[in-house]
Design a protein around this motif. Structure first.
Motif, PDB file in Angstrom:
ATOM      1  N   VAL A 275       0.720  -1.127  -0.032  1.00  0.00           N
ATOM      2  CA  VAL A 275      -0.126   0.062  -0.022  1.00  0.00           C
ATOM      3  C   VAL A 275       0.851   1.112   0.011  1.00  0.00           C
ATOM      4  O   VAL A 275       1.597   1.370   0.890  1.00  0.00           O
ATOM      5  CB  VAL A 275      -1.083   0.005   1.205  1.00  0.00           C
ATOM      6  N   ASP A 276       0.739   1.884  -1.005  1.00  0.00           N
ATOM      7  CA  ASP A 276       1.498   3.187  -1.199  1.00  0.00           C
ATOM      8  C   ASP A 276       0.398   4.567  -1.211  1.00  0.00           C
ATOM      9  O   ASP A 276      -0.477   4.743  -1.890  1.00  0.00           O
ATOM     10  CB  ASP A 276       2.207   3.504  -2.587  1.00  0.00           C
ATOM     11  N   GLU A 277       0.508   5.364  -0.020  1.00  0.00           N
ATOM     12  CA  GLU A 277      -0.189   6.380   0.418  1.00  0.00           C
ATOM     13  C   GLU A 277      -0.305   7.362  -0.612  1.00  0.00           C
ATOM     14  O   GLU A 277      -1.309   8.138  -0.844  1.00  0.00           O
ATOM     15  CB  GLU A 277      -0.103   6.720   1.719  1.00  0.00           C
ATOM     16  N   ASN A 278       0.692   7.424  -1.301  1.00  0.00           N
ATOM     17  CA  ASN A 278       0.769   8.498  -2.185  1.00  0.00           C
ATOM     18  C   ASN A 278      -0.258   8.170  -3.418  1.00  0.00           C
ATOM     19  O   ASN A 278      -0.998   9.015  -3.979  1.00  0.00           O
ATOM     20  CB  ASN A 278       1.982   8.883  -2.983  1.00  0.00           C
ATOM     21  N   ILE A 279      -0.188   6.976  -3.728  1.00  0.00           N
ATOM     22  CA  ILE A 279      -1.269   6.342  -4.995  1.00  0.00           C
ATOM     23  C   ILE A 279      -2.547   6.375  -4.576  1.00  0.00           C
ATOM     24  O   ILE A 279      -3.556   6.852  -4.984  1.00  0.00           O
ATOM     25  CB  ILE A 279      -0.764   4.952  -5.229  1.00  0.00           C
ATOM     26  N   VAL A 280      -2.634   5.840  -3.010  1.00  0.00           N
ATOM     27  CA  VAL A 280      -4.172   6.015  -2.492  1.00  0.00           C
ATOM     28  C   VAL A 280      -4.718   7.468  -2.578  1.00  0.00           C
ATOM     29  O   VAL A 280      -5.852   7.812  -2.993  1.00  0.00           O
ATOM     30  CB  VAL A 280      -4.000   5.570  -1.024  1.00  0.00           C
ATOM     31  N   THR A 281      -3.983   8.415  -2.386  1.00  0.00           N
ATOM     32  CA  THR A 281      -4.507   9.721  -2.338  1.00  0.00           C
ATOM     33  C   THR A 281      -4.715  10.285  -3.631  1.00  0.00           C
ATOM     34  O   THR A 281      -5.794  10.803  -3.921  1.00  0.00           O
ATOM     35  CB  THR A 281      -3.473  10.587  -1.752  1.00  0.00           C
ATOM     36  N   SER A 282      -3.795   9.841  -4.639  1.00  0.00           N
ATOM     37  CA  SER A 282      -3.946  10.354  -6.049  1.00  0.00           C
ATOM     38  C   SER A 282      -5.329   9.639  -6.728  1.00  0.00           C
ATOM     39  O   SER A 282      -5.980  10.443  -7.360  1.00  0.00           O
ATOM     40  CB  SER A 282      -2.830  10.213  -6.839  1.00  0.00           C
ATOM     41  N   VAL A 283      -5.405   8.601  -6.333  1.00  0.00           N
ATOM     42  CA  VAL A 283      -6.845   7.738  -6.878  1.00  0.00           C
ATOM     43  C   VAL A 283      -7.983   8.400  -6.326  1.00  0.00           C
ATOM     44  O   VAL A 283      -8.893   8.765  -7.168  1.00  0.00           O
ATOM     45  CB  VAL A 283      -6.538   6.384  -6.618  1.00  0.00           C
ATOM     46  N   ALA A 284      -7.822   8.491  -5.030  1.00  0.00           N
ATOM     47  CA  ALA A 284      -9.125   9.277  -4.426  1.00  0.00           C
ATOM     48  C   ALA A 284      -9.347  10.612  -4.913  1.00  0.00           C
ATOM     49  O   ALA A 284     -10.413  11.051  -5.101  1.00  0.00           O
ATOM     50  CB  ALA A 284      -8.810   9.102  -2.970  1.00  0.00           C
ATOM     51  N   ASP A 285      -8.120  11.482  -5.351  1.00  0.00           N
ATOM     52  CA  ASP A 285      -8.343  12.636  -5.788  1.00  0.00           C
ATOM     53  C   ASP A 285      -8.851  12.931  -7.061  1.00  0.00           C
ATOM     54  O   ASP A 285      -9.443  13.722  -7.576  1.00  0.00           O
ATOM     55  CB  ASP A 285      -7.062  13.495  -5.502  1.00  0.00           C
ATOM     56  N   GLU A 286      -8.808  11.613  -7.798  1.00  0.00           N
ATOM     57  CA  GLU A 286      -9.293  11.785  -9.276  1.00  0.00           C
ATOM     58  C   GLU A 286     -10.798  11.376  -9.122  1.00  0.00           C
ATOM     59  O   GLU A 286     -11.440  11.753 -10.297  1.00  0.00           O
ATOM     60  CB  GLU A 286      -8.818  10.796 -10.003  1.00  0.00           C
ATOM     61  N   MET A 287     -11.370  11.072  -8.108  1.00  0.00           N
ATOM     62  CA  MET A 287     -12.836  10.782  -8.200  1.00  0.00           C
ATOM     63  C   MET A 287     -13.651  12.190  -8.026  1.00  0.00           C
ATOM     64  O   MET A 287     -13.107  13.030  -7.634  1.00  0.00           O
ATOM     65  CB  MET A 287     -13.135   9.911  -7.065  1.00  0.00           C
ATOM     66  N   THR A 288     -15.001  12.265  -8.343  1.00  0.00           N
ATOM     67  CA  THR A 288     -15.583  13.400  -8.157  1.00  0.00           C
ATOM     68  C   THR A 288     -16.816  13.216  -7.230  1.00  0.00           C
ATOM     69  O   THR A 288     -17.075  12.310  -6.910  1.00  0.00           O
ATOM     70  CB  THR A 288     -16.384  13.731  -9.512  1.00  0.00           C
ATOM     71  N   PHE A 289     -16.565  14.528  -6.432  1.00  0.00           N
ATOM     72  CA  PHE A 289     -17.562  14.502  -5.177  1.00  0.00           C
ATOM     73  C   PHE A 289     -18.658  15.566  -5.167  1.00  0.00           C
ATOM     74  O   PHE A 289     -18.488  16.735  -5.902  1.00  0.00           O
ATOM     75  CB  PHE A 289     -16.788  14.570  -4.023  1.00  0.00           C
ATOM     76  N   PHE A 290     -19.776  15.430  -4.435  1.00  0.00           N
ATOM     77  CA  PHE A 290     -20.913  16.377  -4.282  1.00  0.00           C
ATOM     78  C   PHE A 290     -21.392  16.412  -3.037  1.00  0.00           C
ATOM     79  O   PHE A 290     -20.822  15.365  -1.995  1.00  0.00           O
ATOM     80  CB  PHE A 290     -21.953  15.606  -5.477  1.00  0.00           C
ATOM     81  N   PRO A 291     -22.255  17.339  -2.624  1.00  0.00           N
ATOM     82  CA  PRO A 291     -22.691  18.444  -3.617  1.00  0.00           C
ATOM     83  C   PRO A 291     -21.603  19.360  -4.175  1.00  0.00           C
ATOM     84  O   PRO A 291     -20.505  19.373  -3.363  1.00  0.00           O
ATOM     85  CB  PRO A 291     -23.763  19.042  -2.581  1.00  0.00           C
ATOM     86  N   LYS A 292     -22.038  20.218  -5.092  1.00  0.00           N
ATOM     87  CA  LYS A 292     -21.074  20.969  -5.703  1.00  0.00           C
ATOM     88  C   LYS A 292     -20.143  21.846  -4.554  1.00  0.00           C
ATOM     89  O   LYS A 292     -19.051  22.021  -4.946  1.00  0.00           O
ATOM     90  CB  LYS A 292     -21.835  21.991  -6.454  1.00  0.00           C
ATOM     91  N   ILE A 293     -20.751  22.339  -3.719  1.00  0.00           N
ATOM     92  CA  ILE A 293     -20.110  23.230  -2.782  1.00  0.00           C
ATOM     93  C   ILE A 293     -19.123  22.459  -1.685  1.00  0.00           C
ATOM     94  O   ILE A 293     -18.105  22.417  -1.638  1.00  0.00           O
ATOM     95  CB  ILE A 293     -20.910  24.308  -2.017  1.00  0.00           C
ATOM     96  N   GLU A 294     -20.088  21.601  -0.980  1.00  0.00           N
ATOM     97  CA  GLU A 294     -19.369  20.881   0.123  1.00  0.00           C
ATOM     98  C   GLU A 294     -18.249  20.017  -0.366  1.00  0.00           C
ATOM     99  O   GLU A 294     -17.304  19.427   0.330  1.00  0.00           O
ATOM    100  CB  GLU A 294     -20.241  20.352   1.060  1.00  0.00           C
ATOM    101  N   LYS A 295     -18.581  19.133  -1.516  1.00  0.00           N
ATOM    102  CA  LYS A 295     -17.901  17.828  -2.094  1.00  0.00           C
ATOM    103  C   LYS A 295     -17.803  16.877  -1.095  1.00  0.00           C
ATOM    104  O   LYS A 295     -16.550  16.745  -0.668  1.00  0.00           O
ATOM    105  CB  LYS A 295     -16.591  18.411  -2.710  1.00  0.00           C
ATOM    106  N   ILE A 296     -18.574  16.233  -0.453  1.00  0.00           N
ATOM    107  CA  ILE A 296     -18.541  15.396   0.406  1.00  0.00           C
ATOM    108  C   ILE A 296     -18.470  13.911   0.201  1.00  0.00           C
ATOM    109  O   ILE A 296     -17.796  13.022   0.407  1.00  0.00           O
ATOM    110  CB  ILE A 296     -19.623  15.330   1.730  1.00  0.00           C
ATOM    111  N   TYR A 297     -19.369  13.626  -0.882  1.00  0.00           N
ATOM    112  CA  TYR A 297     -19.645  12.245  -1.156  1.00  0.00           C
ATOM    113  C   TYR A 297     -19.199  11.932  -2.747  1.00  0.00           C
ATOM    114  O   TYR A 297     -19.513  12.764  -3.429  1.00  0.00           O
ATOM    115  CB  TYR A 297     -21.257  12.043  -1.134  1.00  0.00           C
ATOM    116  N   SER A 298     -18.692  10.766  -2.914  1.00  0.00           N
ATOM    117  CA  SER A 298     -18.176  10.303  -4.103  1.00  0.00           C
ATOM    118  C   SER A 298     -19.443   9.952  -4.992  1.00  0.00           C
ATOM    119  O   SER A 298     -20.187   9.082  -4.493  1.00  0.00           O
ATOM    120  CB  SER A 298     -17.228   9.142  -3.851  1.00  0.00           C
ATOM    121  N   ASP A 299     -19.483  10.440  -6.054  1.00  0.00           N
ATOM    122  CA  ASP A 299     -20.789  10.351  -7.078  1.00  0.00           C
ATOM    123  C   ASP A 299     -20.775   8.855  -7.729  1.00  0.00           C
ATOM    124  O   ASP A 299     -21.691   8.411  -8.074  1.00  0.00           O
ATOM    125  CB  ASP A 299     -20.975  11.343  -8.093  1.00  0.00           C
TER     126      ASP A 299
END
Ligand SMILES: Nc1ncnc2c1ncn2[C@@H]1O[C@H](COP(=O)(O)OP(=O)(O)OP(=O)(O)O)[C@@H](O)[C@H]1O
Length: 312
Positions: A275-299
């Protein structure tokens, strides 16, 4: 005891023993329906705790429902679970976990059946045919194995009248045409109600409450009414809801950034990669989140994690 009766008795016993040992050997080579595969509630609990992220309600209800059902030697009806939530939140995944805990072959077992609406019931004008086929298919399979499991994916894309065709099988009858359906399990998977679940989760978040504080009573009634009144839920005005034949409406909460990261780690471990935490973060960062303002949940929940990880 006269010798003739003795000989008959011995013959009968050896024939029975022979049959039992034959069926044991036979079942080693082909899959047999055992009404009661050994089931361990603690193994299911552990599986849910270890593998399913961010779904405290679903874990709790599924464990309770499946354990209660399997420990009951004489259930009064088939177990019927309706799983609801946004895409990629773990509905198929949990069905797989349940199937594997009830049957060593899991989804590959010939006693576990998966229906996908868009694949098996694609044409609106064929409803009557689908109803007959579905009834026949379930009747045939339950007569071959009482503890069969039926999973219906994409319920929201199913014409609502189709599922009503199997209503008698889910009811409290001891038998229907000589067959008992009481040991079977029916699992419905649906995106319907996902908006209601998200709304509740957001209200908790905005009120500064923890996600884990959401209780089943905050969601289950909203969900059953919402699904009943939703034309595109597969259960619109369904007799299954009307007659209270669905035992549990199980909400799957939308997944947050931290859960997506957990999915990435789990996927890396499953692939045998460190497990490489840098990869973990970059995969998670590529996902899109909603609602538009708060961006809490992965769509897409954790759905595209596997394919995204392959690019890193
Ligand atoms: N809550 C979760 N915990 C752990 N892994 C998850 C979770 N949700 C999704 N996953 C991962 O993402 C994959 C896709 O999820 P799954 O197919 O269960 O979603 P779904 O809710 O059935 O979505 P859909 O409504 O689109 O069919 C799973 O195989 C699993 O690896």
């Amino acid at each position: 005891v006269e010798p003739v009766s003795m000989a008959i008795a011995i013959g009968a016993v050896s024939a029975l023993t022979g049959f039992l040992s034959y069926s044991k050997v036979h079942c080693r080579f082909t899959e047999c329906c055992e009404e009661q595969h050994p089931f361990s509630a603690s193994a299911l609990k552990l599986d849910l705790e270890k593998k399913l992220f961010g779904q405290h309600l679903a874990s709790e209800v599924i464990l309770k429902a499946v354990t209660g059902f399997r420990n009951n030697k004489n259930p009064k009806k088939a177990l019927t679970l309706s799983l609801h939530g946004w895409a990629g939140t773990g509905k198929n995944f949990v069905s797989q976990i349940v199937a594997e805990n009830l049957n060593p072959k899991g989804l590959k077992s010939k006693f576990v059946h998966l229906f996908v609406s868009t694949l098996h019931f694609p044409h609106e004008q064929q409803i009557k045919l689908y109803q007959d086929q579905l009834r026949e298919w379930i009747r045939g399979n339950v007569s071959a194995c009482g503890s069969s499991i039926f999973i219906f994916d994409e319920m929201d894309k199913l014409h609502p009248r189709i599922i009503d065709a199997i209503k008698p099988f889910l009811d409290y009858y001891e038998q229907v045409d000589g067959i008992s359906y009481r040991k079977a399990i029916f699992i419905f998977l649906s995106n319907a109600g996902g908006d209601l679940i998200t709304k509740t989760a957001l209200n908790f978040w905005r009120a500064g409450k923890k996600r884990e504080e959401i209780q089943l009573k905050d969601l289950e009634p909203v969900l059953s009414v919402g699904v009943f009144n939703n034309k595109h839920s597969g259960l619109w005005h369904s007799g299954l809801i009307d007659r209270n034949l669905i035992d549990y409406f199980i909400p799957f909460l939308p997944l947050e950034y931290r859960h997506v990261k957990m999915c990435v780690r789990a996927e890396m471990q499953a692939r045998g990669i460190a497990v490489d935490e840098n990869i973990v973060t970059s995969v998670a960062d590529e996902m899109t989140f909603f609602p538009k303002i708060e961006k809490i949940y992965s769509d897409k929940g954790c759905k595209t994690v596997q394919s995204r990880l392959s690019f890193h």
